[in-house]
Design an enzyme around this catalytic site. Sequence first.
Site, PDB file in Angstrom:
ATOM      1  N   HIS A 252     -10.569  -3.131  -1.367  1.00  0.00           N
ATOM      2  CA  HIS A 252     -11.503  -2.590  -0.383  1.00  0.00           C
ATOM      3  C   HIS A 252     -12.528  -1.694  -1.070  1.00  0.00           C
ATOM      4  CE1 HIS A 252      -9.014  -3.838   3.091  1.00  0.00           C
ATOM      5  NE2 HIS A 252      -8.001  -3.599   2.268  1.00  0.00           N
TER       6      HIS A 252
ATOM      7  N   HIS B  46      -7.018  -8.633  -2.754  1.00  0.00           N
ATOM      8  CA  HIS B  46      -8.343  -8.084  -2.480  1.00  0.00           C
ATOM      9  C   HIS B  46      -8.370  -6.592  -2.770  1.00  0.00           C
ATOM     10  CE1 HIS B  46      -6.090  -7.500   1.274  1.00  0.00           C
ATOM     11  NE2 HIS B  46      -6.873  -6.447   1.491  1.00  0.00           N
TER      12      HIS B  46
ATOM     13  N   ARG C 235      -2.622 -12.119   3.484  1.00  0.00           N
ATOM     14  CA  ARG C 235      -3.919 -11.740   2.961  1.00  0.00           C
ATOM     15  C   ARG C 235      -3.992 -12.101   1.484  1.00  0.00           C
ATOM     16  NH1 ARG C 235      -7.479  -8.520   4.412  1.00  0.00           N
ATOM     17  NH2 ARG C 235      -8.654 -10.318   3.687  1.00  0.00           N
TER      18      ARG C 235
ATOM     19  N   TYR D 221       0.838  -1.199   0.000  1.00  0.00           N
ATOM     20  CA  TYR D 221       0.000   0.000   0.000  1.00  0.00           C
ATOM     21  C   TYR D 221       0.874   1.251   0.000  1.00  0.00           C
ATOM     22  CZ  TYR D 221      -4.117  -2.781   1.261  1.00  0.00           C
ATOM     23  OH  TYR D 221      -5.139  -3.680   1.262  1.00  0.00           O
TER      24      TYR D 221
ATOM     25  N   TYR E  36      -0.164 -10.112   0.474  1.00  0.00           N
ATOM     26  CA  TYR E  36       0.873  -9.550   1.349  1.00  0.00           C
ATOM     27  C   TYR E  36       0.794 -10.190   2.742  1.00  0.00           C
ATOM     28  CZ  TYR E  36      -2.987  -6.557   2.979  1.00  0.00           C
ATOM     29  OH  TYR E  36      -4.189  -6.085   3.454  1.00  0.00           O
TER      30      TYR E  36
END
Length: 248
Positions: free
Chosen positions: A168, A166, A163, A114, A153
């Site tokens: 959000h 995905h 995870r 991120y 990640y």
Amino acid sequence: MSGIILPGADGQLFQRDRDWHPKADTPGYKSTTFRAPRHSLLSLGPTQSEMTGPTFGHEKLGALDNDLIRNFSQDGTDAIGQRMVVYGQVLDENARPVPNTLVEYWQANAGGRYRHKKEGYIAALDPNFGGFGRSITDENGFYHFRTIKPGAYPWPNTGNDWRPAHIHFSVFGHAFAQRLITQMYFEGDPMIWQCPIVATINDKAAIDQLTARLDRLNTTPMDALCYRFDIVLRGRRSTMFENKLEGN
């Protein structure tokens, strides 16, 4: 109260099936230990201020707000990664489209990182990828955006948890309390079933609702794959929303 207000035919709000959503305190997902409520839940009706304002600037979208491949480009080139289009329809419990709804989305880059000052993962940043955007649903409740497929990640849950890929989602109504947050997974990803967060959901059908389907008919030839992700706002089979676990 959190949630987009959609009354039924008798003017009452559809009740939520609590068995459809995971319990607020699930030991396998360690953060819930600190977030779960310690007292009985309260059900509060909407106030006038919640129903009438503020609004969120639905009319202020930029030309590239729904193009994550280009909307953060620093040098005029595209973000790195597998290119895709994500689209879907925002619906109420009775399968009626919900138009003029603000849909925001954010994600990691192709390496699973991120763009955040507190990000701790060592994967490289892509200088041309910001990882966020927004759309407004059309008169039939549809939204769409271009992006790259996010990478998996690691996260410090039990020492070696990862995870799955995905994206959000945040869905806004027209008042401050009318915001719902969820996340979308990708069809066929084996890591979905290894994720401690996903494991908190008891019903496989609810997990399936969080899984976008590959749509080969709407791919962009020689350019981008396409995935469809519909969002059901309320009712007994609503999409599983993260911020509805702790209250009504």
